[in-house]
Design a protein around this motif. Sequence first.
Motif, short mmCIF file in Angstrom:
data_model
loop_
_atom_site.label_atom_id
_atom_site.label_comp_id
_atom_site.label_asym_id
_atom_site.label_seq_id
_atom_site.Cartn_x
_atom_site.Cartn_y
_atom_site.Cartn_z
N THR A 1 0.80 -1.22 0.00
CA THR A 1 0.00 0.00 0.00
C THR A 1 0.84 1.27 0.00
N LYS A 2 0.26 2.33 -0.54
CA LYS A 2 0.80 3.69 -0.44
C LYS A 2 -0.02 4.51 0.56
N ALA A 3 -1.12 3.96 1.03
CA ALA A 3 -2.06 4.72 1.85
C ALA A 3 -1.63 4.79 3.31
N LYS A 4 -2.20 5.75 4.02
CA LYS A 4 -2.02 5.83 5.47
C LYS A 4 -2.85 4.73 6.12
N ILE A 5 -2.22 3.98 7.02
CA ILE A 5 -2.92 2.90 7.72
C ILE A 5 -3.36 3.43 9.08
N SER A 6 -4.64 3.49 9.29
CA SER A 6 -5.17 4.03 10.54
C SER A 6 -4.93 3.04 11.68
N ASP A 7 -5.06 3.53 12.89
CA ASP A 7 -4.90 2.66 14.07
C ASP A 7 -5.93 1.54 14.06
N ALA A 8 -7.14 1.86 13.60
CA ALA A 8 -8.21 0.84 13.56
C ALA A 8 -7.84 -0.27 12.59
N ARG A 9 -7.24 0.09 11.46
CA ARG A 9 -6.86 -0.93 10.47
C ARG A 9 -5.63 -1.71 10.91
N ILE A 10 -4.74 -1.06 11.64
CA ILE A 10 -3.62 -1.79 12.25
C ILE A 10 -4.16 -2.88 13.17
N LYS A 11 -5.18 -2.52 13.93
CA LYS A 11 -5.79 -3.48 14.86
C LYS A 11 -6.41 -4.65 14.11
N GLN A 12 -7.08 -4.35 12.98
CA GLN A 12 -7.67 -5.42 12.17
C GLN A 12 -6.60 -6.33 11.58
N LEU A 13 -5.53 -5.75 11.09
CA LEU A 13 -4.43 -6.55 10.54
C LEU A 13 -3.82 -7.44 11.62
N LYS A 14 -3.66 -6.89 12.80
CA LYS A 14 -3.12 -7.66 13.92
C LYS A 14 -4.02 -8.83 14.25
N ASP A 15 -5.32 -8.61 14.18
CA ASP A 15 -6.28 -9.68 14.45
C ASP A 15 -6.14 -10.82 13.44
N PHE A 16 -6.01 -10.47 12.16
CA PHE A 16 -5.80 -11.51 11.14
C PHE A 16 -4.51 -12.27 11.41
N GLN A 17 -3.48 -11.57 11.81
CA GLN A 17 -2.21 -12.22 12.10
C GLN A 17 -2.34 -13.16 13.30
N GLN A 18 -2.98 -12.70 14.36
CA GLN A 18 -3.12 -13.52 15.56
C GLN A 18 -3.98 -14.75 15.33
N ARG A 19 -4.87 -14.65 14.37
CA ARG A 19 -5.74 -15.79 14.06
C ARG A 19 -5.08 -16.77 13.09
N GLY A 20 -3.89 -16.44 12.61
CA GLY A 20 -3.15 -17.44 11.85
C GLY A 20 -2.63 -17.06 10.49
N LEU A 21 -2.98 -15.88 9.96
CA LEU A 21 -2.48 -15.49 8.65
C LEU A 21 -1.02 -15.04 8.75
N LYS A 22 -0.23 -15.44 7.77
CA LYS A 22 1.19 -15.09 7.71
C LYS A 22 1.33 -13.76 6.96
N LEU A 23 0.85 -12.70 7.59
CA LEU A 23 0.76 -11.39 6.95
C LEU A 23 2.11 -10.68 6.86
N VAL A 24 2.32 -10.03 5.73
CA VAL A 24 3.45 -9.11 5.56
C VAL A 24 2.89 -7.84 4.91
N VAL A 25 3.15 -6.69 5.52
CA VAL A 25 2.66 -5.42 4.98
C VAL A 25 3.82 -4.65 4.37
N PHE A 26 3.65 -4.28 3.10
CA PHE A 26 4.65 -3.50 2.37
C PHE A 26 4.18 -2.06 2.29
N CYS A 27 5.03 -1.14 2.72
CA CYS A 27 4.71 0.28 2.59
C CYS A 27 5.55 0.85 1.46
N SER A 28 4.87 1.23 0.40
CA SER A 28 5.54 1.72 -0.80
C SER A 28 6.06 3.14 -0.57
#
Length: 394
Positions: free
Chosen positions: A55-82
């Motif tokens: 993404t090039k967008a600003k990641i809000s605190d609420a969306r950080i929390k959602q991403l963390k939830d996906f990670q904690q539930r088992g997704l092997k997430l990697v976030v790229f900041c362009s």
Amino acid sequence: MITKEQKKKWLKLLREFPVAVNNFYGDPLIQWDNTCERLEKLLKQKHTGPVGIITKAKISDARIKQLKDFQQRGLKLVVFCSISELVDFEKVPQEPRYQNLQKLTKAGIPNIAYVRPMTPPYNTSQKTVHKIIQSLADVGADAVCLAGFRGDDALVKDMKPDEKIQWTMRVKVLTKDVYAMFKEGAEKHGFHLFLRTACAIAYVLGDKAPYNPYYNSPNLCKCAELKCPLINSCKNPTEPKEGAVEFLKLLGFDVEQQCDGCLERCSVEGDKRLGCLSCCTTCYKLKVPRLYIKNEGINLGTLTFARFLSGMLSIQEGMRDFGDKDVGFVRFPNFPEIDDFVCINTWAAFAQHGKRCFDCQYCIEKYYKGRNCDTTPVDLLTRIEKILKKRENK
């Protein structure tokens, strides 16, 4: 029919694919609700491979929390900041992208500073490069992936660059001065610099080696020079993953395993990259253990699929990127009905297509036909089972 044992093996292989969500072509943050739906689907399918959010967008605190939830539930997430500092060609601010890295690190979400495209002369001056490096240091960036610009004649014409753009036309080659400045910056500030996405992914996820065969090209990737943390564990596989060849044959591929026991790695240096005839992830010149796909009419996306599935270099003599706009769409000889599965060198694409990006001037989206990629790797096997059952009932 597919047996339970075969299905079990093949599901394991397909779940290991690297998948990028809503990045073909667009930005996943603009279409956030759809992005979350896709992440949820991958989670339910027990996906185990890397899942990329770019993404090039600003990641809000609420969306950080959602991403963390996906990670904690088992997704092997990697976030790229362009990050690019191409202020004349992008309509979205730069500063929040650096802040994203800091937020993600604080939340414990693996992240990579995606510094690209470095495009002479627009963002390659000493002043601009030093600004990027200092900004990365200020937010505590750990993994930085650096690349040049890639585009065809139409894109280059749009940007009206100077003659240095010839360095970056086909394979994202970096000019020597840009590389040297970033290398010095990495040494000074202690971040890890990578020239290949899959290598950076392996590092931030704690893997021993990348899923793409860059261990075959240590000079090109400058593994020793950049003191890559994977260098001692990065090994060339000698055998395909269990069940991979069997699945490729079901799909209609004529596969031959070649070069058992041989190991003749690439000796090309980065500044000679434009002289290569092939693409480094599908290099048919390499004399290393590999799979040879004999079928006519395949493309790079098909070879990439075979590589993701088998874990091995997959090649065909003479096959390289000829600029075909459908280069990533995988062609399955026995299942031509499936025509929306995409593998684009580093990722399998799981995305909706359309006007959902920031309309950067260098974006290649406008040159591609809009087509959704709604098939996950696991969906692929489900669709194959349905097709086989339908054929059997005829």
